[in-house]
Scaffold this active site. Structure first.
Site, PDB file in Angstrom:
ATOM      1  CE1 TYR A 180     -19.660 -78.623  33.305  1.00 21.08           C
ATOM      2  CE2 TYR A 180     -20.149 -80.300  31.664  1.00 21.08           C
ATOM      3  CZ  TYR A 180     -19.711 -79.032  31.985  1.00 21.08           C
ATOM      4  OH  TYR A 180     -19.337 -78.170  30.994  1.00 21.08           O
ATOM      5  CD  GLN A 209     -14.668 -72.961  32.645  1.00 26.93           C
ATOM      6  OE1 GLN A 209     -13.728 -73.722  32.419  1.00 26.93           O
ATOM      7  NE2 GLN A 209     -15.383 -72.424  31.669  1.00 26.93           N
ATOM      8  CG  ASN A 222     -15.376 -80.396  27.001  1.00 30.68           C
ATOM      9  OD1 ASN A 222     -14.869 -80.582  28.114  1.00 30.68           O
ATOM     10  ND2 ASN A 222     -15.588 -79.195  26.518  1.00 30.68           N
ATOM     11  CB  SER A 267     -22.308 -93.178  22.694  1.00 30.14           C
ATOM     12  OG  SER A 267     -23.359 -94.020  23.085  1.00 30.14           O
ATOM     13  CD  GLN A 273     -26.157 -95.347  21.225  1.00 26.29           C
ATOM     14  OE1 GLN A 273     -25.396 -94.726  21.948  1.00 26.29           O
ATOM     15  NE2 GLN A 273     -27.471 -95.107  21.234  1.00 26.29           N
ATOM     16  CD  GLU A 294     -22.516 -95.864  26.464  1.00 20.65           C
ATOM     17  OE1 GLU A 294     -22.140 -95.718  25.282  1.00 20.65           O
ATOM     18  OE2 GLU A 294     -22.974 -94.942  27.153  1.00 20.65           O
ATOM     19  CD  GLU A 339       0.039-106.689  60.878  1.00 18.44           C
ATOM     20  OE1 GLU A 339      -0.351-105.543  61.226  1.00 18.44           O
ATOM     21  OE2 GLU A 339      -0.538-107.350  59.997  1.00 18.44           O
TER      22      GLU A 339
END
Lengths: 429, 429
Positions: B129, B191, B214, B237, B259, B327, B415
């Site tokens: 993506y 989607q 997002n 970030s 950043q 990060e 068992e």
């Protein structure tokens, strides 16, 4: 067992039927699980004790939630010495295998003054969930704890639901102690996952939660994923056997039933090129069903998810096996190694007629926590990898950065990240 | 920037403040995301086209959803040749580094006739993506695709939202082509994740979905986890710099801002033993803010999540760094290697004053997709590991199984799994 010719249509129907068992299809319990998680997050111990009373009928308090050394000693007194010996033998094999999975930090340098690398660090705290109730599996305790211990995890805590008397199965306690758990807490279900994910006054917050459980446990693990790490989400057990006319039908039938007995959602499938074998295996299954103790479960799971599939050649068998992506795959053919090379998707692959699936469940060494329900397409067996994480290492000298600094400035500028570009440029102004 | 003494209380407040940014705290969008997922699962292409019209204002159909070779050629015509060259240099470094992460199948035998092993197989189909909209990051395209390509994934498909004219940024297309994507589809948001997870008439179902997005994309990825695999869930970030009095304040300030410019949720923290450095860095930040273009974003993110923290020694700095689990971590001290050994939790560690964070974002080779928001405690950088899975291999001869078969039978019987026991016993009856 039903014997079906593996047409394209039959295959699609079977794949669809098998996927019905996925924990992804139990959205109706999500709200309940969410409520439990939110409750434990907020009220901590208090909520844990209330849910334990409600679901396990046990009176658990801050005083008795943690299993004591005395309880563990008691457990040893209750377990057969010979079983302890077997557990130790299994443990040695499991440790040996998992030691071979260890990954090491590495780095690489250039004379220009660059060092790039990858630092491997064990996770600090791990929670192992162990189910209680009708099925108590010490082997599963070993399989979840050993890779964490081999990875070098500092603190391994275990949670398991108590019975109504507030007790935990002695076999579970002995297995946990042998495998090297530091702390054991009497709490089960979604409330245990919440306690491990958020921490309570009694139960420590961990970095990762592993271990099988019912649908509430599975959904709770999925819900806390991201806040902590989890292992892959476990579905019902599965076996797929690829066999040709050289296979022993009695062995194949016994192996199919070994997974069918797990629960009514378990799946046992034979794919074979031999009509004769198909018939004989079916007969042997009927024979075993008459004498084995978990008859009703096996009949139900075979009815729901058991198949003997006839294929015209082994190529077709391999293709179907890759589509099904079974948790356990046995290859019982003339040349199992040759076929194994073509297998792309399977949790564990058992080769040849003496490599019975339960050998892997208990003893050989590889982990028995395996991807189920088609997830072998993208998930791996539980391993030492699950209990480490990596950090990249980057070191550049002035001499190394100078000749490339304009390239980096250009790349950053093309992304309109001017402060990125500035942080490189400022070093050469 | 605010300068704060790092008391225990201050640390707790800061950790709590940072965690507010977690994608785990956006439950209010879950229902919307669930609806989109269910819709695409059921109506496939039709739903994809409707949502693309609704959210991206673009008319996408089965005829134009896939980016054509002509569109890619057009993109090359629009991108500076010199930028293409820079992309290729970066790509070579990224490939080199990721090649070193490759894991290999292994096996181990004993003369008794046992073979145990682990088979490494690349995933078959992967979806990457790539966000569109205000921020277009070709570097991120490279970082997501290269590890999949190096792992040997058969089919790498990319999805990215089109603009209102149905176009995709030329820089994105060029980066995708250079990195080795096979198919690109114009669809974004939840989607796109649904299309990749379930498949539609136009978009192929994949085994794993990676790439940033997002909050809708993040929640959608979490929702489909288990049905397919995903990379870790990306948050905003972060940079953490540990510096002593030897650090260059101008470099440190520039790196913090690199950043902070990402978005208003980004975090930039300096931990230092030097009051003088703290003051100078703060002044340099003010100076840079006057001249850099993304001033408003930087001001906002520094106000929300920016800190200069004073500690009494580097031990304290390391302790805080491990708790924050940033990060990106830069170590700019007299002896950064010595300090690095004590770092337990960080996505990527940058050593010394020329190892500026953007060097890692664009060029050095290690992946810039890194665990955020404290998840470096248990997640790793995106790597070749993310695009392979493993299968255990188990093979025992009769001679190997015979001496241990009674142990396995005993373990299984303990068992109450009698069909498991039977499958071993039957081989020696």
């Amino acid at each position: 067992m039903r014997i079906v010719e593996l047409t394209k249509e039959a295959k699609e129907n079977i794949l669809e039927n098998l996927l019905k068992r996925s924990p992804n299809n139990y959205g109706q319990y999500e709200e309940t699980v969410k409520d439990i998680l939110a409750d434990v997050k907020e009220k901590k111990d208090k909520a844990v004790f209330e849910y334990t009373k409600k679901f396990d009928k046990a009176d658990i308090t801050a005083q008795n939630i943690r299993v004591t050394e005395e309880e563990i000693e008691e457990a040893y007194a209750l377990v057969d010495d010979s079983l302890v010996e077997v557990i130790r033998k299994a443990l040695a094999n499991i440790r040996d295998y998992h030691m071979k999975q260890k990954q090491y930090s590495w780095f690489d340098t250039t004379p220009q003054g660059t060092m790039l690398g990858q630092k491997v660090t064990p996770l600090e705290k791990v929670g192992v969930y162990v189910p209680g109730g009708k099925a108590v599996y010490p082997s599963s305790v070993l399989m979840n704890i050993v890779p964490a211990a081999v990875a070098g995890v500092d603190k391994i805590v275990m949670t398991t639901p108590p019975d109504a008397e507030g007790k935990v199965s002695p076999n579970t306690l002995v297995a946990a102690k042998e495998a090297g758990v530091q702390e054991i807490y009497k709490v089960g279900g979604a409330q245990a996952i919440a306690a491990l994910a958020y921490g309570t006054e009694s139960v420590p917050k961990v970095d990762k939660i592993v271990g099988p459980g019912n649908i509430f446990v599975a959904l709770a693990k999925k819900a806390v994923y991201g806040h902590v790490s989890i292992d892959s989400i476990a579905g019902p057990s599965e076996i797929l056997v690829i066999a040709d006319e050289t296979a022993n039908p009695r062995f194949v039938a016994a192996d199919l039933l070994s997974q069918a007995e797990h629960d009514e959602m378990a799946s046992a499938i034979l794919i074979t090129t031999s009509k004769e074998l198909a018939k004989k295996v079916s007969d042997e299954v009927d024979g075993f069903l008459k004498v084995l103790s978990r008859k009703e479960i096996m009949e139900k799971s075979l009815e729901n998810y058991g198949y003997i599939l006839l294929v015209k050649d082994l190529e077709e068998a391999v293709e179907a096996a890759n589509e099904i992506a079974s948790e356990h795959l046995e290859i019982v053919t003339k040349d199992p190694y040759n076929l194994m090379m073509k297998i792309r998707n399977a949790g564990a692959i058992f080769l040849g007629e003496y490599s019975s699936e339960p050998l892997g469940d208990y003893f050989a060494g590889p982990n028995h926590v395996l991807p189920t329900n088609g997830t072998a397409k993208f998930f791996s067996p539980l391993s030492v990898d699950d209990f480490i994480k990596k950090s990249s290492i980057i070191s550049y000298s002035r001499e190394a950065l100078e000749p490339v600094h304009k390239d980096i400035v250009q790349f950053a500028t093309s992304e309109k990240l001017t402060a990125h570009a500035n942080s490189i440029a400022v070093r050469f102004e």
